[in-house]
Scaffold this motif. Structure first.
Motif, PDB file in Angstrom:
ATOM      1  N   GLY A 199       0.713  -1.270   0.214  1.00  0.00           N
ATOM      2  CA  GLY A 199       0.086   0.033  -0.098  1.00  0.00           C
ATOM      3  C   GLY A 199       0.866   1.235  -0.043  1.00  0.00           C
ATOM      4  N   ILE A 200       1.927   1.289  -0.477  1.00  0.00           N
ATOM      5  CA  ILE A 200       2.861   2.334  -0.311  1.00  0.00           C
ATOM      6  C   ILE A 200       2.340   3.287  -1.175  1.00  0.00           C
ATOM      7  N   GLU A 201       1.623   3.128  -2.167  1.00  0.00           N
ATOM      8  CA  GLU A 201       1.212   4.259  -3.250  1.00  0.00           C
ATOM      9  C   GLU A 201       0.284   5.207  -2.427  1.00  0.00           C
ATOM     10  N   HIS A 202      -0.410   4.600  -1.579  1.00  0.00           N
ATOM     11  CA  HIS A 202      -1.576   5.297  -0.812  1.00  0.00           C
ATOM     12  C   HIS A 202      -0.585   6.353   0.266  1.00  0.00           C
ATOM     13  N   VAL A 203       0.534   6.167   0.716  1.00  0.00           N
ATOM     14  CA  VAL A 203       1.277   7.199   1.263  1.00  0.00           C
ATOM     15  C   VAL A 203       1.785   8.323   0.263  1.00  0.00           C
ATOM     16  N   ILE A 204       2.200   7.567  -0.858  1.00  0.00           N
ATOM     17  CA  ILE A 204       2.647   8.705  -1.836  1.00  0.00           C
ATOM     18  C   ILE A 204       1.596   9.571  -2.329  1.00  0.00           C
ATOM     19  N   ARG A 205       0.489   9.377  -2.459  1.00  0.00           N
ATOM     20  CA  ARG A 205      -0.537   9.922  -2.812  1.00  0.00           C
ATOM     21  C   ARG A 205      -1.013  11.135  -1.658  1.00  0.00           C
ATOM     22  N   ALA A 206      -0.772  10.685  -0.405  1.00  0.00           N
ATOM     23  CA  ALA A 206      -0.961  11.701   0.632  1.00  0.00           C
ATOM     24  C   ALA A 206       0.041  12.916   0.708  1.00  0.00           C
ATOM     25  N   LEU A 207       1.324  12.664  -0.056  1.00  0.00           N
ATOM     26  CA  LEU A 207       2.454  13.629   0.274  1.00  0.00           C
ATOM     27  C   LEU A 207       2.147  14.983  -0.067  1.00  0.00           C
ATOM     28  N   PRO A 208       1.538  15.177  -1.254  1.00  0.00           N
ATOM     29  CA  PRO A 208       1.176  16.673  -1.364  1.00  0.00           C
ATOM     30  C   PRO A 208       0.656  17.400  -0.521  1.00  0.00           C
ATOM     31  N   ASP A 209      -0.591  16.805   0.196  1.00  0.00           N
ATOM     32  CA  ASP A 209      -1.263  17.677   1.131  1.00  0.00           C
ATOM     33  C   ASP A 209      -0.329  17.889   2.300  1.00  0.00           C
TER      34      ASP A 209
ATOM     35  N   LYS B 104       9.375   3.966  17.981  1.00  0.00           N
ATOM     36  CA  LYS B 104       8.687   4.948  17.037  1.00  0.00           C
ATOM     37  C   LYS B 104       7.369   5.349  17.023  1.00  0.00           C
ATOM     38  N   ALA B 105       7.029   6.435  16.697  1.00  0.00           N
ATOM     39  CA  ALA B 105       5.659   6.762  16.673  1.00  0.00           C
ATOM     40  C   ALA B 105       5.001   6.200  15.210  1.00  0.00           C
ATOM     41  N   VAL B 106       4.052   5.247  15.540  1.00  0.00           N
ATOM     42  CA  VAL B 106       3.855   4.336  14.294  1.00  0.00           C
ATOM     43  C   VAL B 106       2.363   5.006  13.900  1.00  0.00           C
ATOM     44  N   LEU B 107       2.272   5.028  12.519  1.00  0.00           N
ATOM     45  CA  LEU B 107       0.942   5.106  11.630  1.00  0.00           C
ATOM     46  C   LEU B 107       0.569   4.058  10.862  1.00  0.00           C
ATOM     47  N   SER B 108      -0.636   3.530  11.040  1.00  0.00           N
ATOM     48  CA  SER B 108      -0.590   2.087  10.212  1.00  0.00           C
ATOM     49  C   SER B 108      -2.328   2.134   9.926  1.00  0.00           C
ATOM     50  N   THR B 109      -2.411   1.368   8.759  1.00  0.00           N
ATOM     51  CA  THR B 109      -3.542   0.797   8.596  1.00  0.00           C
ATOM     52  C   THR B 109      -4.153  -0.296   9.748  1.00  0.00           C
ATOM     53  N   PRO B 110      -5.435  -0.377   9.870  1.00  0.00           N
ATOM     54  CA  PRO B 110      -5.872  -1.499  10.735  1.00  0.00           C
ATOM     55  C   PRO B 110      -5.841  -2.603  10.736  1.00  0.00           C
ATOM     56  N   TYR B 111      -4.990  -3.222   9.894  1.00  0.00           N
ATOM     57  CA  TYR B 111      -4.545  -4.915   9.985  1.00  0.00           C
ATOM     58  C   TYR B 111      -4.617  -5.375  11.187  1.00  0.00           C
ATOM     59  N   TRP B 112      -4.617  -6.703  11.488  1.00  0.00           N
ATOM     60  CA  TRP B 112      -4.905  -7.410  12.575  1.00  0.00           C
ATOM     61  C   TRP B 112      -3.714  -7.050  13.511  1.00  0.00           C
ATOM     62  N   HIS B 113      -2.437  -7.147  13.158  1.00  0.00           N
ATOM     63  CA  HIS B 113      -1.235  -7.154  14.119  1.00  0.00           C
ATOM     64  C   HIS B 113      -1.165  -5.664  14.542  1.00  0.00           C
ATOM     65  N   ALA B 114      -1.378  -4.648  13.692  1.00  0.00           N
ATOM     66  CA  ALA B 114      -1.360  -3.342  13.901  1.00  0.00           C
ATOM     67  C   ALA B 114      -2.627  -2.989  14.918  1.00  0.00           C
ATOM     68  N   ALA B 115      -3.780  -3.376  14.608  1.00  0.00           N
ATOM     69  CA  ALA B 115      -4.719  -2.908  15.565  1.00  0.00           C
ATOM     70  C   ALA B 115      -4.799  -3.443  16.865  1.00  0.00           C
TER      71      ALA B 115
ATOM     72  N   ALA C 129      -6.775  10.583   4.888  1.00  0.00           N
ATOM     73  CA  ALA C 129      -6.748  10.001   6.190  1.00  0.00           C
ATOM     74  C   ALA C 129      -5.334   9.953   6.583  1.00  0.00           C
ATOM     75  N   VAL C 130      -4.445   9.475   5.672  1.00  0.00           N
ATOM     76  CA  VAL C 130      -2.933   9.359   6.034  1.00  0.00           C
ATOM     77  C   VAL C 130      -2.402  10.548   6.009  1.00  0.00           C
ATOM     78  N   ALA C 131      -2.802  11.817   5.301  1.00  0.00           N
ATOM     79  CA  ALA C 131      -2.172  12.867   5.316  1.00  0.00           C
ATOM     80  C   ALA C 131      -2.408  13.615   6.539  1.00  0.00           C
ATOM     81  N   HIS C 132      -3.840  13.481   6.783  1.00  0.00           N
ATOM     82  CA  HIS C 132      -4.273  14.239   8.117  1.00  0.00           C
ATOM     83  C   HIS C 132      -3.662  13.614   9.313  1.00  0.00           C
ATOM     84  N   ALA C 133      -3.352  12.268   9.386  1.00  0.00           N
ATOM     85  CA  ALA C 133      -2.638  11.862  10.486  1.00  0.00           C
ATOM     86  C   ALA C 133      -1.124  12.127  10.720  1.00  0.00           C
ATOM     87  N   ILE C 134      -0.573  12.266   9.306  1.00  0.00           N
ATOM     88  CA  ILE C 134       0.830  12.552   9.531  1.00  0.00           C
ATOM     89  C   ILE C 134       1.114  14.090   9.968  1.00  0.00           C
ATOM     90  N   CYS C 135       0.090  14.838   9.442  1.00  0.00           N
ATOM     91  CA  CYS C 135       0.351  16.418   9.868  1.00  0.00           C
ATOM     92  C   CYS C 135       0.259  16.506  11.318  1.00  0.00           C
TER      93      CYS C 135
END
Length: 788
Positions: free
Chosen positions: A218-228, A318-329, A347-353
């Protein structure tokens, strides 16, 4: 060749973990399982410095690889025969536990089914670490997983969600499941600025994702969040660390990575994304982790039960930001991290900011993660795995393998073959121990075993089989007893080195009792007059010495010896008097020690227990002693009941703790001498009272040798007449020493004699019907055959 096997260590019962085998992918293969197996193996080896920890590695199409020295065997993942060879290797290595790292994709066959060939062939218990647990497996996946769980003594998962799935989806009992977190390196808690200058990122806010690249990350979803993100934090740099997964490269080349690069260019983020297209070693990885302000795992599959990269980042603070797959949840719950929806770049962009703009929250999150991560460092994880391996080692295999139903008792007798006894014997006598089936000269000889061997020669002679070889062997065993006899004390020394030096001045009371039993058999049953005359010279002083002993087992063995003597010389008043005195002692001790729930004559049920019952029943039968007969039958009935499993199998008291009064009976290690004593006692009880259920019990104890036991494994080898040294919690003791071999052969001789007598004279019918006795043979030399 397999790892070295110490004969002494393998012969003695040892609860320690001396040899552990790890099965899975291994470095230098580039995948998470390979790294995990390496880290686990190294951590366990460091925790147990005296333990041999080696690896059976899986080779893919890219192999073979330049493995380190701890890799002792390579297995081609698509070759099912290689898995069978790996099982043979591990069996020969005599490992204590096999640690299997399971992921569907690393084994060949449909749904990884080839690994079942390995598991089915193993004798050692298996502890399986499940890196994937599916909530909705396909039919083939469910079948393979079910069989893996069936063949594993214990299983480990890394999350509570994994435990829940094993219980609810696969029906695994909770007490077979270990929850052990993914291990991590022990990294100090440092400010990210400490490492940033190494990468020229001193003034940047660093986002990091690492691991082998593949579309499910899912790395493409982080890249798409970068402009914001960059619009509010222009110093942000997103580092994507890791090579493309080698399987993906073989199938598609770098199509996925090229697509990510193109997406970066399309969004104009070339100055804010850095791809490190390589597999990094641990020091460099830790430096990258140290430099990260936020670690991002934008994975797309909710059912991912384990993520090693998540564990590393979290445990390293580390401060971790993740999608809620089972291990992360599970790991990031309660504010330990930030969870965002799947495939949601906004949501990724908002959480990073938010994290970048709230230093206090970000640093508090880092500290909580690092403190909790101390339970995840490899040293702590290794400690928990060692505890799990010890539980695995103690877990008996109580169910037959799939496709192998529990073996019912058989009512036919094999031929008696003496090949292995001849292998253990030389002109001095019977050698005590063996490593596998090879005599161990280092351990020399003992009177105990030579007395047993001499008694067996008398039994085979009585059954009508008498050859030059058995005659020479009987003479050697008798000569050993004569040499062991010390006239000044009328006792027998016990241990003789291979170079014929006595290692003790006087043997035990039990050693004296066994010698008396053998001498009585020679006098009472042998047709060889010279042997009878020789035995008579030692018998009279020996029984008087036995009368002065304090061991109930020595008394019982002496009673049996006197009983055999009186078959031929029933008018001997001295022998009759000693028998009466020893029987009275046993009866008095039984009455004095017995309680409502404990009829035994001692406060511990120890070894060769049924001999005491046999002696009392025999004396009661032939001397008309009702008190002795009643005491013997009472104790034998109780002894039988406490040595019977829930499924009705004979389960002798184990030597690892025995059965103390007020305690619990030890289940292992089970010794052949106990089964032989029970066979002999039940036969004596059958002759004494004519009750067919004693005949059934004699058969049940006899079948213990042939696999009707808790493990469903045969200890005897009918082809050679050898017998393994015991039943351990998870396997056989593969050594075939004299005591065990003579126990099997003596039990077989007793059963052959019983069935022969039942065919030639009337006897009360067994509740299970009559059987046909088998013929009795002995080879003068081992047959030619291929290796086992």
């Amino acid at each position: 060749m397999p790892p070295s096997l110490s004969p002494a260590a393998s012969r003695l019962p040892d609860p320690q973990l001396n040899r552990i085998a790890f099965v899975g992918n291994y470095v230098p293969r580039r995948c998470g399982i390979a790294t995990y197996t390496r880290d686990l193996r190294c951590a366990v080896a460091e925790h147990l410095p005296g333990t041999e920890a080696f690896v059976v590695s899986m080779n893919d199409a890219g192999g073979p690889h330049a493995y380190p020295e701890e890799v002792r065997f390579e297995c081609a993942d698509q070759d099912v025969a290689a898995y069978q060879r790996a099982a043979d290797f591990l069996n020969l290595a005599n490992v204590d536990v096999v640690s299997l790292q399971h992921e569907y994709g690393i084994f060949g066959g449909e749904a990884g089914s080839h690994v079942l060939a390995l598991l089915r062939g193993l004798r050692a218990p298996v502890h399986t670490t499940l890196h994937t647990v599916l909530a909705e497996p396909a039919a083939a996946q469910r079948q393979v997983m079910g069989e893996i769980l069936h063949l594993s003594a214990r299983v480990a998962v890394m999350t509570e969600r994994g435990r829940t799935l094993l219980r609810t989806v696969y029906g695994v009992a909770d007490d077979r499941i270990d929850v052990i977190p993914h291990g991590i390196p022990d990294m100090e808690f440092v400010d990210p600025s400490f490492h940033k200058d190494r990468f020229g990122l001193e003034s940047a806010h660093v986002l990091l994702t690492f691991g082998l690249l593949s579309p499910n990350k899912g790395i493409e979803h982080v890249i798409r969040a970068l402009p914001d993100v960059v619009a509010r934090h222009p110093r942000v740099v997103y580092a994507v660390l890791g090579a493309t997964h080698p399987h993906l490269v073989r199938e598609q080349g770098e199509h996925y990575r090229d697509g990510l690069v193109q997406l970066v260019n399309d969004l104009g983020m070339q100055n804010h994304v850095v791809f490190h297209d390589r597999y990094v070693d641990m020091p460099e990885l830790l430096a990258f982790l140290g430099a990260a302000d936020i670690y991002v795992t934008p994975y797309l599959a909710q059912d991912q039960i384990t993520s090693g990269t998540l564990a590393y980042a979290f445990g390293c603070g580390k401060a971790v930001l993740s999608t809620p797959y089972w291990h992360a949840a599970e790991l990031l719950a309660d504010g330990r991290g930030v969870l965002v929806p799947f495939r949601d770049s906004s949501a990724v962009a908002h959480a990073i900011c938010e994290l970048l703009e709230d230093d206090a929250r970000r640093h508090a999150m880092r500290k909580r993660a690092w403190l909790l991560g101390r339970e995840m460092v490899w040293s702590r994880v290794a400690e928990r795995y060692v505890e799990a391996f010890a539980r695995t080692r103690r877990s008996p295999i109580v169910k037959p393998r799939r496709g192998e139903p529990a073996r019912p008792p058989r009512r036919e007798l094999p031929q008696v073959v003496l090949d292995h006894l001849w292998r253990l014997s030389d002109s001095t006598g019977a050698i005590q121990h063996a490593t596998y089936d090879v005599p161990s000269f280092n351990d020399g000889y003992c009177t105990d075993d030579n007395a047993r061997a001499l008694g067996l020669m008398v039994l085979v002679e009585e059954l009508g089989f008498d050859t030059r070889r058995t005659g020479r062997a009987a003479a050697a065993y008798a000569a050993f007893l004569g040499h062991a006899f010390e006239p000044s004390t009328a006792r027998f020394r016990n241990f003789l080195s291979f170079d014929r030096r006595w290692l003790d001045d006087a043997g035990s009371d039990d050693c004296l009792g066994r010698a008396v039993h053998a001498l009585g058999l020679c006098i009472g049953r042998s047709r060889r007059e010279p042997l009878r005359r020789w035995a008579l010279r030692l018998f009279e002083p020996a029984i008087q010495a036995a009368a002065a002993t304090t061991s109930p087992r020595a008394w019982a063995l002496a009673i049996l010896g006197v009983q055999e003597y009186l078959r031929r010389l029933s008018g001997d008043r001295l022998a009759c008097g000693i028998r009466r005195e020893l029987v009275d002692r046993l009866v008095r001790q039984q009455r004095a020690n017995a309680g409502p729930d404990w009829p035994w004559l001692e406060d511990v049920v120890a070894y060769e227990n049924a001999r005491v019952c046999q002696a009392l029943i025999s004396a009661g039968r032939w001397a008309g002693d009702g008190a002795a007969l009643d005491a013997g039958l009472l104790m034998l009935e109780w002894l039988w009941e406490i040595q019977r499993s829930e499924s009705g199998r004979f389960t002798p008291i184990g030597s690892q703790g025995f059965y103390p009064r007020g305690g619990s009976p030890a289940t292992f290690d089970q010794q052949p001498i106990e089964a032989q004593a029970m066979v002999a006692a039940c036969i004596e009880a059958f002759h004494a009272v004519g009750d067919g259920h004693w005949l059934d019990r004699a058969w049940s104890a006899f079948e213990w040798f042939r696999g009707h036991n808790l493990l469903g494994m045969a200890l005897c080898d009918p082809r050679t007449g050898g017998c393994r040294d015991g039943l351990l919690p998870d396997r056989l003791n593969e050594n075939q020493g004299a005591e065990s071999t003579l126990a099997w052969l003596s039990a077989l001789a007793d059963m052959t004699s019983l069935e022969s007598s039942r065919c030639t004279s009337p006897a009360p019918a067994s509740s299970s019907g009559r059987t046909t006795p088998a013929s009795f043979t002995a080879r003068s030399s081992p047959p030619t055959r291929s290796g086992r």
